[in-house]
Design a protein around this motif. Structure first.
Motif, short mmCIF file in Angstrom:
data_model
loop_
_atom_site.label_atom_id
_atom_site.label_comp_id
_atom_site.label_asym_id
_atom_site.label_seq_id
_atom_site.Cartn_x
_atom_site.Cartn_y
_atom_site.Cartn_z
N ARG A 152 0.79 -1.21 0.00
CA ARG A 152 0.02 0.02 0.11
C ARG A 152 1.00 1.40 -0.09
O ARG A 152 0.22 2.34 -0.09
CB ARG A 152 -0.85 0.05 1.26
CG ARG A 152 -2.21 -0.88 1.06
CD ARG A 152 -2.78 -0.97 2.48
NE ARG A 152 -3.74 -1.77 2.23
CZ ARG A 152 -5.32 -1.65 2.16
NH1 ARG A 152 -5.57 -0.31 2.26
NH2 ARG A 152 -6.21 -2.20 2.10
N ASP A 153 2.02 1.17 0.34
CA ASP A 153 2.88 2.58 0.34
C ASP A 153 4.19 2.21 -0.22
O ASP A 153 5.28 2.59 0.32
CB ASP A 153 2.83 2.96 1.63
CG ASP A 153 3.58 4.40 1.82
OD1 ASP A 153 3.51 5.24 0.81
OD2 ASP A 153 3.87 4.95 2.73
N LYS A 155 7.29 2.88 -2.55
CA LYS A 155 7.77 4.19 -2.97
C LYS A 155 9.38 4.03 -2.81
O LYS A 155 9.95 3.32 -2.07
CB LYS A 155 7.20 5.31 -2.42
CG LYS A 155 7.39 5.26 -1.01
CD LYS A 155 6.46 6.52 -0.29
CE LYS A 155 6.71 6.67 1.14
NZ LYS A 155 5.99 7.55 1.87
N ASN A 158 10.94 3.68 0.60
CA ASN A 158 10.53 2.57 1.26
C ASN A 158 11.43 1.26 0.76
O ASN A 158 11.04 0.16 0.96
CB ASN A 158 9.14 2.19 1.48
CG ASN A 158 8.36 2.72 2.36
OD1 ASN A 158 8.98 3.20 3.36
ND2 ASN A 158 7.06 3.13 2.41
N ALA A 174 1.32 0.63 6.41
CA ALA A 174 0.10 1.18 5.72
C ALA A 174 -1.35 1.06 5.97
O ALA A 174 -2.29 1.62 6.23
CB ALA A 174 0.40 1.67 4.32
N GLY A 189 -0.61 7.18 2.11
CA GLY A 189 0.37 7.20 1.17
C GLY A 189 0.76 8.20 0.51
O GLY A 189 0.71 9.47 1.01
N THR A 190 1.58 8.16 -0.49
CA THR A 190 2.28 9.12 -1.11
C THR A 190 1.78 9.18 -2.40
O THR A 190 1.90 8.41 -3.56
CB THR A 190 3.75 8.67 -1.35
OG1 THR A 190 4.30 8.75 0.12
CG2 THR A 190 4.51 9.89 -2.07
N MET A 194 0.87 6.33 -5.65
CA MET A 194 -0.42 5.51 -5.53
C MET A 194 -1.17 5.21 -6.87
O MET A 194 -1.01 6.04 -8.07
CB MET A 194 -1.29 6.22 -4.55
CG MET A 194 -0.79 6.73 -3.32
SD MET A 194 -1.72 7.92 -2.23
CE MET A 194 -3.22 6.99 -2.06
N SER A 212 2.68 0.89 -8.25
CA SER A 212 3.62 1.83 -7.54
C SER A 212 4.77 1.38 -7.73
O SER A 212 5.96 2.04 -7.77
CB SER A 212 3.28 1.65 -5.79
OG SER A 212 1.96 1.93 -5.74
#
Length: 280
Positions: A152-153, A155, A158, A174, A189-190, A194, A212
């Protein structure tokens, strides 16, 4: 071991003033604080030592996380699920503590820099470096998805680049925090990384991580966010309605990235498919 220091349902002492989370006597619980690693939308991250002297990363979450007993229980269940993830190419969650005034997640410490910082400092990755990065991170996502978890996040911030290769972090966090913010109207999130369905507030699955992932690989190849870094409304519009310029991607990965960035989740390959397409 996951734990809560006060039994669920036990009423808080009304005479006690709420306290903001912060290091207690030089650390958190049994962990001795030795430095700060960074901060973001979820909270601050500290470097600490276990009683045995092992380095760990402690993400101290914002204080609203532990304010509701049901939320605390959901959060613990979601983070507990991360223990099912195979450990290659990920940073393992080691411990969680959450009460009304204190919430933190302890994970394996990966010595290195984030992909975001690496690209900012040293520039885009070349074809060989990008291919290795793509394969390792797709493998990490495949392991995460196999455990029934959606990151979910995903990026650049991460993905940590350690001495033994890339490691994906914060998977499952997340989702756990979604339980906290579900009624707040906030986006978890970013936005630049997303998926369209995630931005639209629709039910999401592993396909959102694939979108993502491709946006992250495009950043690694170009040094620029796939959908821009200006205003949030402009970014949202591009994610939902426009296709990014894939020319910075090497030809060997360009068609794969395009498939992963398809606006329709059902048209995207799985993380396992991504791995196979890279090696073939």
């Amino acid at each position: 071991m996951l734990r809560a220091l006060r039994a669920p349902g036990t009423p808080a002492d009304p005479r006690r003033r709420p306290r903001r989370p912060g290091p207690r006597a030089g650390g958190w619980g049994p962990y001795r604080l030795i430095g700060e690693l960074g901060k973001g939308g979820q909270g601050k991250v500290y470097l600490a030592l276990t009683p045995q002297g092992q380095k760990v990363a402690i993400k101290v979450l914002h204080e609203h996380v532990g304010s509701d007993r049901v939320v605390r229980e959901r959060f613990l269940r979601e983070v507990e699920a991360t223990r099912r993830v195979a450990t290659f190419s990920t940073a393992r969650v080691l411990d969680v503590n959450i009460t009304e005034d204190q919430a933190y997640v302890v994970s394996e410490y990966v010595e290195g820099v984030s992909l975001e910082q690496l690209v900012r400092d040293r520039g885009p990755r070349d074809e060989d470096g990008l291919t290795r990065l793509a394969l390792a991170t797709a493998g990490a996502l495949a392991a995460i998805h196999r455990a029934g978890i959606v990151h979910r996040d995903f990026k650049p911030a991460n993905v940590l680049i350690g001495a033994d290769g890339p490691r994906v972090i914060d998977f499952g966090i997340a989702r756990a925090l979604d339980q906290v913010t579900a009624t707040s109207g906030k986006i978890m999130g970013t936005p630049a990384y997303m998926s369209p369905e995630q931005l639209a507030g629709e039910a999401i699955g592993t396909e959102t991580d694939v979108f993502s992932w491709a946006a992250t690989m495009l950043f690694a190849a170009s040094g620029r966010a796939a959908f821009g870094e200006d205003t949030i409304p402009a970014i949202l519009n591009r994610v939902i309605n426009h296709h990014p310029d894939l020319s910075p991607m090497p030809p060997s990965l360009r068609a794969l990235a395009a498939a992963c960035l398809d606006k329709l989740p059902a048209n995207r390959p799985t993380a396992s498919d991504i791995m196979l397409r890279i090696v073939h």
